[in-house]
Write a protein that holds these residues in place. Structure first.
Motif, PDB file in Angstrom:
ATOM      1  N   THR A 121      32.846  34.206  43.850  1.00  0.00           N
ATOM      2  CA  THR A 121      32.830  34.914  45.295  1.00  0.00           C
ATOM      3  C   THR A 121      31.557  34.057  45.830  1.00  0.00           C
ATOM      4  O   THR A 121      30.708  33.723  45.202  1.00  0.00           O
ATOM      5  CB  THR A 121      32.441  36.398  45.145  1.00  0.00           C
ATOM      6  OG1 THR A 121      31.266  36.353  44.568  1.00  0.00           O
ATOM      7  CG2 THR A 121      33.817  37.059  44.631  1.00  0.00           C
ATOM      8  N   THR A 137      41.770  36.923  45.525  1.00  0.00           N
ATOM      9  CA  THR A 137      41.242  38.076  46.209  1.00  0.00           C
ATOM     10  C   THR A 137      40.292  38.449  45.245  1.00  0.00           C
ATOM     11  O   THR A 137      40.418  38.469  44.062  1.00  0.00           O
ATOM     12  CB  THR A 137      42.224  38.939  46.697  1.00  0.00           C
ATOM     13  OG1 THR A 137      42.783  39.694  45.618  1.00  0.00           O
ATOM     14  CG2 THR A 137      43.081  38.462  47.602  1.00  0.00           C
ATOM     15  N   ALA A 148      39.084  44.569  51.343  1.00  0.00           N
ATOM     16  CA  ALA A 148      40.316  44.748  50.777  1.00  0.00           C
ATOM     17  C   ALA A 148      40.018  45.674  49.532  1.00  0.00           C
ATOM     18  O   ALA A 148      40.919  46.609  49.120  1.00  0.00           O
ATOM     19  CB  ALA A 148      40.898  43.709  50.585  1.00  0.00           C
TER      20      ALA A 148
END
Length: 305
Positions: A35, A47, A259
Motif C-alpha cells: 500500500t 485492493t 472500501a
C-alpha cells in the motif's frame, strides 16, 4: 433513555484468566507493504481487502485496555478484537495479527502503516475524524466516576466534582479530560494517568478523589481488583458546548481504506442489528443490550465539528 458513550481507551493488562474466544498472539513480524505509505491506498491492481484475503491476516493495533482490547496470557481479548475477528473472518480474513501500542501512538502507527486497523474501542471524535476513517459505532457506554467506597464526598458526575473542587483522574489523551474541563473542573484539579490501574491506585492512595472513565471500563477495573475500597457510581452523559457527548467507539482505518471500512460496516451492521448475537459475542466483557448502538447514531454525524 440516552444511549451513551464510549470514550477513548488506554490501558492496563488484565489479570483475569485466559478468556474463551480470544485470539492467539503470534510474534509481530514486519512485512513488505503493498500500500502507499500513510494512506492505505493499494499499489497495483489489488485492493486492500483483496490483499488481506490473499495473505490471510489483518494487522491490528491495540492499546492493552480491558475490556476493549487487551493481551491476556499471550492472547488478544476484549470487545474490539472479538467483534473484529468475527467480521474479518466473514470477509475472508481469518487471522488477526496484533501489535501492542501505547494509546496515543495508535493513530500515528496506523498512518505509518504499522497496522491496517485499530482494534481498541476508540472514541469517534471530530478531531480524530480529520485524520482517519472510523467504522460505524460498535458500542455506546456512558461516562462514570470511580470513588472511594461509600462516596464520602457525595459526588455524582463531573459537574459535582467541579462544585466541590475535588481532584479528578483521567487517562492521558482520553476524552474525559475535555469533559472535565467543560464541566468546570479546574485544569490544576485534573490529573493525567498512564493506565487504568494507575487510576484505581491513585484513588485508593488519596492522590485523586475520583477517576473518570466509561462505566464499562470502571466496572471491569473494579471486577479485577475485587476487594479494593472503591465503588463505581451511576453513569452519566457529559456535555460539551451544551451538547450531550455519547462518544461511541469504533474501528479505525487509514484514509484511502474506505472500501475496506465499508465492507467492515456491512458485517458490523449484522451484529449490532441483532442484540442477541451482539451479547453472545461480547457479553463476557460486560457488554449488554444497553451498549448496542442505535441505528440512528451515524459516524458521519459524530464526525461533524
Amino acid at each position: 433513555m440516552p444511549r451513551p458513550v464510549d470514550p477513548t481507551r488506554r490501558g492496563f493488562l488484565s489479570r483475569t484468566a485466559l478468556l474463551a474466544g480470544a485470539v492467539l498472539i503470534p510474534p509481530v513480524t514486519s512485512a513488505c507493504s503493498r500500500t502507499q505509505p500513510g494512506t492505505g491506498a493499494p499499489k497495483g491492481d489489488a485492493t486492500l481487502l483483496d490483499r488481506l484475503r490473499e495473505q490471510g491476516f489483518v494487522r491490528v493495533g491495540f492499546a492493552g485496555e480491558a475490556p476493549f482490547g487487551f493481551q491476556d496470557g499471550g492472547t488478544l481479548a476484549g470487545e474490539a478484537p472479538t467483534l473484529h475477528r468475527e467480521i474479518f473472518t466473514a470477509l475472508g480474513v481469518p487471522e488477526l495479527r496484533p501489535a501492542l501500542t501505547d494509546f496515543g501512538a495508535l493513530i500515528p502507527g496506523l498512518l505509518a502503516d504499522r497496522f491496517d486497523v485499530v482494534s481498541a474501542g476508540m472514541a469517534i471524535t471530530p478531531e480524530r475524524c480529520a485524520k482517519v476513517l472510523f467504522s460505524d459505532p460498535e458500542f455506546v457506554s456512558p461516562t462514570a466516576l470511580m470513588v472511594r467506597k461509600g462516596n464520602p464526598l457525595g459526588l455524582a458526575d463531573l459537574a459535582s466534582c467541579a462544585e466541590r473542587g475535588v481532584t479528578v483522574g483521567v487517562l492521558t489523551a482520553a476524552v474525559e479530560a475535555s469533559y472535565a474541563k467543560a464541566s468546570g473542573v479546574a485544569p490544576s484539579a485534573v490529573k493525567a494517568l498512564a493506565k487504568q490501574q494507575d487510576g484505581l491506585d491513585a484513588l485508593v492512595a488519596g492522590r485523586i478523589d475520583a477517576f473518570a472513565l466509561t462505566g464499562i471500563s470502571l466496572r471491569w477495573l473494579a471486577k479485577v481488583n475485587e476487594g479494593a475500597d472503591v465503588e463505581v457510581l451511576e453513569p452519566f452523559v457529559p456535555e460539551l458546548d451544551g451538547k450531550p457527548q455519547y462518544s461511541p467507539g469504533g474501528a479505525v482505518f487509514r484514509p484511502g481504506a474506505g472500501a475496506l471500512r465499508d465492507a467492515f460496516n456491512r458485517e458490523l451492521s449484522g451484529i449490532t442489528g441483532d442484540p442477541a448475537r451482539y451479547v453472545r459475542l461480547i457479553g463476557r466483557y460486560g457488554f449488554t443490550e444497553r451498549e448496542v448502538p442505535p441505528s440512528s447514531l451515524r459516524t458521519a454525524d459524530l464526525c461533524r465539528a
